[in-house]
Design a protein around this motif. Structure first.
Motif, PDB file in Angstrom:
ATOM      1  N   CYS A 114       0.824  -1.223   0.000  1.00 44.94           N
ATOM      2  CA  CYS A 114       0.000   0.000   0.000  1.00 44.94           C
ATOM      3  C   CYS A 114       0.852   1.265   0.000  1.00 44.94           C
ATOM      4  O   CYS A 114       0.425   2.302  -0.478  1.00 44.94           O
ATOM      5  CB  CYS A 114      -0.980  -0.019   1.163  1.00 44.94           C
ATOM      6  SG  CYS A 114      -0.238   0.384   2.770  1.00 44.94           S
ATOM      7  N   CYS A 153       1.301   2.247   5.087  1.00 46.16           N
ATOM      8  CA  CYS A 153       1.123   1.690   6.435  1.00 46.16           C
ATOM      9  C   CYS A 153       2.465   1.731   7.171  1.00 46.16           C
ATOM     10  O   CYS A 153       3.506   2.027   6.594  1.00 46.16           O
ATOM     11  CB  CYS A 153       0.582   0.256   6.366  1.00 46.16           C
ATOM     12  SG  CYS A 153       1.784  -0.964   5.817  1.00 46.16           S
ATOM     13  N   CYS A 207       5.119  -0.561   5.460  1.00 50.75           N
ATOM     14  CA  CYS A 207       5.601  -0.021   4.179  1.00 50.75           C
ATOM     15  C   CYS A 207       6.537   1.162   4.428  1.00 50.75           C
ATOM     16  O   CYS A 207       7.535   1.330   3.733  1.00 50.75           O
ATOM     17  CB  CYS A 207       4.436   0.440   3.315  1.00 50.75           C
ATOM     18  SG  CYS A 207       3.600  -0.909   2.482  1.00 50.75           S
ATOM     19  N   CYS A 245       3.219  -5.596   4.655  1.00 48.55           N
ATOM     20  CA  CYS A 245       2.213  -4.524   4.514  1.00 48.55           C
ATOM     21  C   CYS A 245       0.890  -4.928   5.178  1.00 48.55           C
ATOM     22  O   CYS A 245       0.401  -6.038   4.995  1.00 48.55           O
ATOM     23  CB  CYS A 245       1.990  -4.251   3.027  1.00 48.55           C
ATOM     24  SG  CYS A 245       0.633  -3.128   2.685  1.00 48.55           S
TER      25      CYS A 245
HETATM   26 ZN   LIG Z   1       1.468  -1.121   3.507  1.00 52.72          ZN
END
Ligand SMILES: [Zn+2]
Ligand SMILES: [Zn+2]
Length: 335
Positions: free
Chosen positions: A88, A91, A94, A102
């Protein structure tokens, strides 16, 4: 278009499905070669990360067929290989270089339609142009090699480490080559298949051992110094449990093979403490697609000898359902 659809445990068929249409930032890739991997068998057997029905296939390469709005990096006709990871990007994991964990993780061919279809829709950012010198068959190996690169990043091999690898399947053979390049001194490989061991020697293994003769050939406990690094590339719990016996003081154990989700092994916490061991996992890929592409492009990791069999999409449902020969390495579907 035609696609392989898995509807549930051991229920797969080739059928006509609607053609994908690229949205903003997306391209549609006409698939040319797809590697079949353990994950595809897990999905077929009922262990799906993304539910059913699903079009599997996450190791693939092809030609850009259509581009969506806002895509500037690719044009129809470009030859590409696709990183199936859908991170994504916002988050906690990430943002701390752990995209493979993730919180909104997805994967092309695991949670969204994959490459076992005539065409597949992917984010343009996931499609990496490949040079003309690289065949689609080779390019379909970039994803598994990216897993190996991630494993090597996790392992942090030191120059001249003595290494023992269990499992000389397609992944084991790629690991052997990576371990040679990363600086292993002794590199011992164990497998049940003599042909696979011979290939491992070609790729740089310094010694190979048939699975039934490991104790005799390598010694255990007080008779042995143990290895600096032991790698499991089988995912077989009984093999993993036994592998610890060969790990020396300050040794690192890399769990690379994917074991069944609910399997357990026994491990002595006293030994873990007393021998200063380090236990390391390695999950899929984490921004390692480009290094893998370079490793294959420059011929450092040879993948052509790993291709055992090529199938058409129509032949795949039967192949998924039947038992596999232990001599088999990588199988690909060609379009
Ligand atoms: Zn993520
Ligand atoms: Zn795979």
């Amino acid at each position: 278009m035609k696609a392989l659809v898995i509807h549930g445990p051991r229920r797969a068929s080739v059928e006509d499905v609607p053609d994908p249409v690229p949205g903003p930032g997306e391209v549609v890739v006409a698939v040319k070669a797809v590697g079949i991997c353990g994950t595809d068998f897990h999905i077929f057997e009922g262990d799906s990360l993304g539910g059913y029905p699903i079009i599997p296939g996450h190791e693939f390469a092809g030609v850009v067929d259509a581009v969506g709005p806002e895509v500037t990096s690719l044009r129809p006709g470009d030859r590409v290989a696709v990183d199936p990871s859908l991170f994504c990007g916002h988050c906690e994991f990430c943002l701390t270089d752990r995209g493979n964990h993730c919180e909104n993780w997805g994967g092309i061919g695991t949670t969204v339609p994959g490459g076992l279809a005539e065409r597949v829709k992917v984010p343009a950012a996931n499609a990496f142009p490949i040079p003309d010198s690289m065949t689609f068959e080779e390019a379909a190996f970039i994803e598994p090699v990216a897993c190996v690169v991630h494993g090597m990043n996790r392992l942090q091999l030191r120059p001249a480490d003595r290494v023992l690898v269990f499992g000389a399947g397609a992944m084991g053979q790629q690991l052997v080559q990576a371990l040679v390049h990363a600086g292993a001194s002794e590199l011992v490989v164990v497998d049940v298949d003599p042909g696979k061991l011979e290939l491992a020697r070609r790729f740089g293994a310094t010694k190979t051992v048939m699975a039934g003769r490991v104790e005799e050939e390598l010694g255990t406990g007080a008779n042995s110094r143990g290895f600096d690094v032991v790698v499991d590339a089988t995912g077989v719990p009984a093999v993993i449990e036994r592998a610890f016996r060969f790990l020396g003081p300050t040794g690192k154990f890399l769990q690379f093979g994917v074991a069944p989700k609910h399997a357990t092994v026994s491990l002595s916490p006293f030994e873990l403490y007393h021998k200063d061991w380090m236990l390391i996992g390695s999950m899929a890929v984490n921004h390692t697609y480009l290094p893998a592409l370079r490793w294959i492009r420059e011929g450092r990791i040879q993948v052509k000898p790993l291709l055992s069999k090529t199938l058409s999409l129509e032949e795949l449902p039967e192949f998924l359902a039947k038992p596999k020969s232990p001599a088999l390495l990588k199988v690909q579907v060609r379009f």
